[in-house]
Design a protein around this motif. Structure first.
Motif, PDB file in Angstrom:
ATOM      1  N   LEU B  98       0.826  -1.213   0.000  1.00 39.07           N
ATOM      2  CA  LEU B  98       0.000   0.000   0.000  1.00 39.07           C
ATOM      3  C   LEU B  98       0.859   1.261   0.000  1.00 39.07           C
ATOM      4  O   LEU B  98       0.621   2.170  -0.796  1.00 39.07           O
ATOM      5  N   LEU B  99       1.856   1.287   0.870  1.00 33.83           N
ATOM      6  CA  LEU B  99       2.717   2.476   0.949  1.00 33.83           C
ATOM      7  C   LEU B  99       3.535   2.655  -0.330  1.00 33.83           C
ATOM      8  O   LEU B  99       3.692   3.764  -0.825  1.00 33.83           O
ATOM      9  N   GLY B 100       4.042   1.526  -0.876  1.00 38.61           N
ATOM     10  CA  GLY B 100       4.828   1.576  -2.109  1.00 38.61           C
ATOM     11  C   GLY B 100       3.990   2.148  -3.248  1.00 38.61           C
ATOM     12  O   GLY B 100       4.453   3.003  -4.015  1.00 38.61           O
ATOM     13  N   LEU B 101       2.740   1.700  -3.335  1.00 39.34           N
ATOM     14  CA  LEU B 101       1.834   2.184  -4.386  1.00 39.34           C
ATOM     15  C   LEU B 101       1.531   3.664  -4.178  1.00 39.34           C
ATOM     16  O   LEU B 101       1.556   4.455  -5.136  1.00 39.34           O
ATOM     17  N   ALA B 102       1.265   4.039  -2.930  1.00 44.26           N
ATOM     18  CA  ALA B 102       0.932   5.441  -2.629  1.00 44.26           C
ATOM     19  C   ALA B 102       2.092   6.360  -3.006  1.00 44.26           C
ATOM     20  O   ALA B 102       1.883   7.388  -3.665  1.00 44.26           O
ATOM     21  N   VAL B 107       4.752  10.190  -6.730  1.00 46.62           N
ATOM     22  CA  VAL B 107       5.928  10.540  -7.532  1.00 46.62           C
ATOM     23  C   VAL B 107       5.543  10.729  -9.003  1.00 46.62           C
ATOM     24  O   VAL B 107       5.932  11.720  -9.636  1.00 46.62           O
ATOM     25  N   VAL B 108       4.743   9.792  -9.542  1.00 43.87           N
ATOM     26  CA  VAL B 108       4.342   9.877 -10.956  1.00 43.87           C
ATOM     27  C   VAL B 108       3.502  11.135 -11.191  1.00 43.87           C
ATOM     28  O   VAL B 108       3.691  11.864 -12.172  1.00 43.87           O
ATOM     29  N   ARG B 109       2.589  11.386 -10.257  1.00 40.63           N
ATOM     30  CA  ARG B 109       1.739  12.585 -10.376  1.00 40.63           C
ATOM     31  C   ARG B 109       2.602  13.844 -10.321  1.00 40.63           C
ATOM     32  O   ARG B 109       2.419  14.774 -11.084  1.00 40.63           O
TER      33      ARG B 109
END
Lengths: 434, 309
Positions: B98-102, B107-109
């Motif tokens: 979850l944290l990795g995805l968040a 970062v991508v945004r």
């Protein structure tokens, strides 16, 4: 831009260094080798920080000098140094496995409490031909017994010993606690002064078992019988064991010790607490006196002193004694002899004096002035009630089970009797497997 | 040309291009097979062999037996160890995922909006990942230290809050260990998710925008379905990684107090290096292998098949 003269100067410096360095290498410790790189014979020595890799620069230099002198006395030899990590249990187990497969170092530091395992595995070579009978007879009886095999030969040289004592800040606790009850009262008094109370090892760490065992031994308790079978959970021994565990439990439950003792697994934590002024009482090793001296300001250090570990009564006292040995794992007689020489010339006396580590020979206390201090005399006196850990192969697992039991008891997650019985059953299971 | 020579020459000429089309692969693969066999397969086979012996680090009679297998698996403490391992693994894997995805989404945004600091965020997360487990454990031990001068408790005291028994409370200590493990492992999940997010076709987002999809709808109906394979592969990898974690725990708690944080890998280490029970350690290693393989197969069952991709 570099000028032409600067270029010449640099070139000259590089050339000078390339000429001078090999000459220096003959006498200095380069990388992991002591002695000339082209020496035809090599002795590999696996050591702890008791050597030229010590963190204290003065001690490291002192050892460097001893090693250089040793190599100079034995032309044709060089010593290749190998360092152990801080996880002594794992290091010693790995070395034992290497010895069984023929890949062990020629010479090594073996912790005294695992020496029986090495002897039992038959991987050590006899040192008897290289030490005089008088030298061996000067050893303290428990030391001599520890290094002697069933055939009467000695299989290592036990050069240093240590013991556990009770450190206190005299400004807060003027009188040395003699009994468990005195200790609780003194610790509670220190809590009233805003301190944490008494600190001791209670985490998953060999020191937890070893420091606490004095409370069991002081009552005459025995961990194992003569055959090495665990007996601490049976009959009188069980009662003594539970009584000693309840002493620690009571310290925590009464607030005389903080609950965090269940997480302490390092003697350095006590030095840190003493330096921060958050404790006035802790169970530590004799070697910590020198550490406190170097850590604390002179006026703060003057407040600290030590006394024998308290017992259930003033007359029932004991303390755990450990220490390090040097042993040879090589099958080459020349290397075994060099290893014995290393034990004698570096560790049997000179290293004791260098690090103020207590010698195992009574005569060495008089030979070196450093051991004439009041503190070292007091340590030597306390050694009279010293007891070494049993030389049974099952001891490491007993120790592991005591650490687990202590965690459960100190955090209140299991009653003492049940936790002790669980530890005893697991130790018996391990004994049957070994 | 004599008929005999002619007849033998024709097949040889015909065979030449055939041989060129199908070269012999064995000589090329042999070094790899040897290296894999010697350094990977042999130790694994030796673990299976040791599990059927009475081998100890002290030597003596090894003798082949199945009793090691049954006795090790019947140890009374094993269910508790497995329970601690399951809690540690589940909490660590889901938190890291979850944290990795968040972090990857942020970062991508941030990169799309050309915000300052996205590289710093990525690098900061990666620093925790490159810290060795033992060092990570020591760092967290200093932070969780319950002494009056302990890291986190000092901050709590400054804020007027009561100190927390991070490591001495048997009910709380596991969460302290999970926090330290998630701190270290999140970066790996972030890298995997970041790469997968970058690979999503922007046209899908444009189509979603045309359809008037909100940000949560784009996440639920575009991003997560596109990340499905990456999430499952990441889960397989971090589950195996977490199951094998013991260096950070040994330096943080040593498995204590009691056995509160003694996971299967640490227990296996203790069985071999404290109890000298090589055969018992081999059985527990096989148990770890079976659990890892079982979980990997469960995850793999959810992986999209060929036509679903």
């Amino acid at each position: 831009m570099m000028t032409r003269s600067a270029c010449r100067l640099s070139l000259a410096a590089v050339l000078a260094a390339s000429v001078a360095l090999p000459a220096m290498a003959q006498n200095t410790i380069t990388g992991d080798t002591v002695g000339p790189a082209n020496a035809p014979k090599t002795l590999t020595f696996r050591m702890t920080t008791d050597g030229p890799r010590n963190n204290d620069p003065d001690v490291a230099e002192g050892y460097g000098k001893l090693f250089r002198e040793y190599v100079a006395r034995h032309p044709g030899w060089k010593v290749e140094l190998q360092m152990m990590s801080g996880d002594i249990g794992q290091e010693q187990a790995r070395m034992l496995e290497q010895a069984k497969s023929g890949n062990a170092p020629d010479c090594a530091a073996v912790d005294s409490f695992v020496l029986p395992l090495f002897k039992k595995a038959g991987v050590l070579q006899s040192f008897s031909p290289y030490f005089k009978k008088e030298e061996i007879e000067q050893l303290f009886p428990f030391i001599r017994e520890g290094i002697t095999g069933t055939d009467g030969q000695i299989y290592a040289w036990w050069w240093s010993t240590d013991l556990r004592v009770l450190y206190r800040n005299k400004k807060v606790i003027a009188e040395a606690p003699q009994t468990w009850d005195d200790t609780r009262k003194a610790a509670l008094a220190s809590v009233k002064e805003g301190m944490e109370g008494i600190l001791f090892n209670g985490g998953r760490f060999e020191g937890t078992t070893f420091d606490w065992l004095a409370n069991f031994w002081a009552q005459g308790g025995k961990l194992v019988d003569d055959a090495g079978k665990p007996i601490f959970g049976e009959g009188e021994n069980r009662a003594k064991f539970i009584k000693a565990v309840n002493y620690y439990r009571d310290l925590v439950e009464s607030g005389a010790a903080p609950k965090r003792v269940a997480t302490i697994g390092n003697y350095d934590d006590f030095n840190a607490a003493a330096a921060a002024g958050t404790t006035a009482l802790f169970v530590g090793g004799n070697w910590q006196l020198a550490q406190l001296k170097s850590t604390l300001e002179a006026e703060d250090f003057a407040n600290w002193t030590f006394s024998m570990l308290p017992g259930p009564t003033g007359a029932e006292r004991s303390t755990g004694t450990g220490g390090w040995t040097v042993a040879s794992l090589s099958k080459d007689p020349a290397k075994v002899e060099m290893c014995a020489n290393l034990a004698r010339e570096i560790y049997m006396g000179p290293a004791n004096a260098l690090q103020e580590q207590l010698p195992t020979r009574a005569d060495l206390y008089d030979k070196y002035p450093v051991f004439a201090t009041e503190a070292n005399k007091a340590f030597a006196a306390a050694l009279k009630v010293g007891q070494a850990r049993p030389g049974a192969p099952v001891y490491p697992e007993i120790s592991n089970q005591i650490q687990i039991m202590m965690g459960k008891v100190l955090t209140g997650s299991q009653p003492t009797e049940a936790a002790v019985d669980d530890a005893f059953k697991a130790s018996m299971d391990a004994f049957k497997r070994l | 040309m004599p008929p005999a020579i002619a007849s033998s020459a024709v097949p040889r000429a015909a065979a030449l291009p055939n041989r060129r089309q199908r070269p012999r692969v064995a000589p090329w693969l042999m070094p790899l097979i040897l290296v894999l066999g010697l350094f990977y397969l042999y130790p694994v086979l030796d673990v299976f062999r040791l599990a059927l012996t009475r081998a100890t680090l002290l030597g003596g009679d090894e003798g082949y037996t199945v009793s090691t297998l049954t006795q090790t698996l019947a140890r009374p403490e094993l269910p508790g160890i497995l329970g601690v391992t399951a809690l540690f693994t589940l909490a660590s894997v889901f938190s890291q995922q979850l944290l990795g995805l968040a972090i990857a989404l942020v970062v991508v945004r941030g990169e799309k909006r050309r915000l300052f600091g996205t590289t710093i965020v990525r690098t900061t997360a990666l620093i925790a990942w490159v810290v060795p487990g033992i060092a990570g454990g020591i760092i967290w031990k200093m932070l969780f230290n319950e002494a009056p001068f302990g890291g986190l408790n000092s901050i709590l005291r400054l804020m007027g809050a009561a100190p927390v028994q991070w490591l001495s409370d048997p009910d709380l200590v596991m969460w302290s260990v999970v926090i330290s493990n998630v701190w270290r492992g999140t970066a790996f999940s972030m890298v995997v998710m970041y790469a997968a997010l970058k690979a999503i076709d922007p046209v899908l987002y444009e189509a979603a925008a045309v359809d008037g999809a909100s940000a949560p709808q784009r996440l639920m109906h575009v991003t997560l379905p596109q990340l499905r394979s990456a999430i499952l592969v990441n889960m397989i990898l971090i589950t195996i990684q977490t199951l094998n974690t013991f260096d950070a725990i040994i330096s943080l708690t040593g498995g204590g107090p009691g056995r509160s944080t003694e996971v299967l890998s640490l227990y296996t280490f203790n069985v071999v290096f404290r109890n000298y029970d090589l055969a018992g350690g081999a059985v527990l290693s096989i148990l770890m292998l079976v659990i890892s393989l079982g979980l990997a197969l469960v995850y793999a069952a959810f992986l999209p098949k060929g036509e679903d991709r």
